[in-house]
Design an enzyme around this catalytic site. Structure first.
Site, PDB file in Angstrom:
ATOM      1  CG  ASN A 164     -86.929 -57.165  -3.520  1.00  0.00           C
ATOM      2  OD1 ASN A 164     -86.292 -56.115  -3.433  1.00  0.00           O
ATOM      3  ND2 ASN A 164     -88.010 -57.418  -2.792  1.00  0.00           N
ATOM      4  CD  GLU A 165     -87.857 -58.719 -11.432  1.00  0.00           C
ATOM      5  OE1 GLU A 165     -87.691 -59.919 -11.148  1.00  0.00           O
ATOM      6  OE2 GLU A 165     -88.794 -58.312 -12.139  1.00  0.00           O
ATOM      7  N   PRO A 166     -83.600 -60.593  -9.611  1.00  0.00           N
ATOM      8  CG  PRO A 166     -83.368 -62.534 -10.868  1.00  0.00           C
ATOM      9  CD  PRO A 166     -84.295 -61.374 -10.632  1.00  0.00           C
ATOM     10  CB  SER A 168     -82.901 -57.327  -5.194  1.00  0.00           C
ATOM     11  OG  SER A 168     -83.714 -56.955  -6.264  1.00  0.00           O
TER      12      SER A 168
END
Ligand code: F6R
Length: 313
Positions: A164-166, A168
């Site tokens: 979950n990248e920034p 998300s």
């Protein structure tokens, strides 16, 4: 003086998540392995499954080695354990060198007595059009197993948990995502070259992780110190996905001393309100302030000390 708003936000809030600090990664991993082993045994006695959410990467390697040791030397059985991995690259064959399927077998599953039907790792081989239904099914399987008793994520340098990248959403579920370039760069060491690092991955969502009954995030090493501080002391925001764990009622970070280096309690303990002023701490505070304000020590004024929490007598 320029006011750094981000800094003010950080030091206003301090630790919003419980933090357990161990001298080394090995010691921290042993403590977490003991906690997991106790839960597995407690569930065995109750005749219940123990459902674990697992990560890959360098962080959990000692943890898995210790679980394997507990199995081989202390008779810990994993027959009642059900696991769900956080993520997998996409596309990738399960036996590719960099596949998380392969990693989990090599680091853990091949060495313990967990039945093959009880571990789940996202499948990186399915065609894209089947992915949505597959991800929904992954969520259903977690629920059917009774939900995750413990989720054990690592943390990326940009704060990602799972992949979950920034950005998300806190409501995100298991899905196919685009990896950040910074993540591809951080993981490139595992691939022959950067262009071969997959651009996509399957990951549990933030909401999947937050639904776990307990979350134990692991972080080791000085390269994780900044993001640990932002996640634990900064505002809870989807720009730092791990900081969303502040919203979970039963989360702790288990970290080593190096990863704890930037926490206010270590870096500026006088700001936490309770500190013993030793000569070494006074030296640290004064030199730290001089460096922060880019001034010679003898040029620091009462105003400088006052504005930076150093006005105790
Ligand atoms: C891997 C995962 C990632 C890693 C993170 C840290 O399954 O979910 O979020 O935990 O990228 O990686 P390492 O442990 O290699 O520093």
């Amino acid at each position: 003086m320029t006011i750094n708003h981000q800094e003010i936000e950080l030091i206003d809030s301090f630790e919003q998540i419980a933090v357990e600090i161990h001298p080394t990664a090995k010691e921290g991993s042993k403590a977490v392995a003991a906690e997991i082993a106790a839960l597995i045994r407690q569930k065995q006695t109750a005749g219940e499954p123990c459902v674990l959410g697992l990560a890959t990467g360098s962080t959990p390697k000692y943890l898995y080695a210790e679980l394997v040791r507990l199995h081989k030397e202390e008779g810990l059985s994993f027959k009642n354990v059900v696991t769900f991995n956080l993520d997998e690259y996409y596309p990738i064959e399960p036996d590719a060198l960099q596949s998380y399927n392969r990693f989990m077998k090599e680091q853990l599953f091949n060495h313990i007595d967990i039945p093959e039907s009880q571990y789940h790792i996202p499948d990186g081989t399915l065609p894209k059009e089947k992915m949505k239904a597959y991800c929904e099914e992954y969520e259903r399987k977690i629920e059917a197993a009774g939900g995750l008793d413990v989720q054990i994520p690592g943390i990326g340098n940009n704060g990602h948990i799972g992949f979950n990248e920034p950005g998300s959403s806190i409501n995100s579920h298991t899905r196919l995502i685009t990896l950040d370039n910074s993540t591809r760069l951080a993981n490139a060491y595992d691939f022959p070259n950067m262009s071969q690092v997959p651009r996509l991955a399957i990951t549990m969502g933030i909401s999947t992780i937050l639904k776990a009954k307990k979350v134990i995030l692991l972080a080791w090493g000085s390269h994780k110190a900044k993001i640990v501080r932002r996640s634990v002391e900064g505002h809870s925001s989807d720009q730092v996905p791990a900081s969303l764990l502040q919203q979970h009622p039963n989360t702790k970070f288990v970290i080593d001393e190096q990863a704890a280096h930037d926490l206010t309690r270590n870096k500026e303990p006088w700001l936490t309100g309770d500190c013993e002023w030793t000569p070494a701490l006074i030296r640290k505070a004064v030199t730290g302030l001089a460096l922060k304000l880019n001034k010679a020590i003898l040029m620091l004024t009462d105003k400088d000390y006052n504005e930076n929490g150093l006005n105790d007598w």
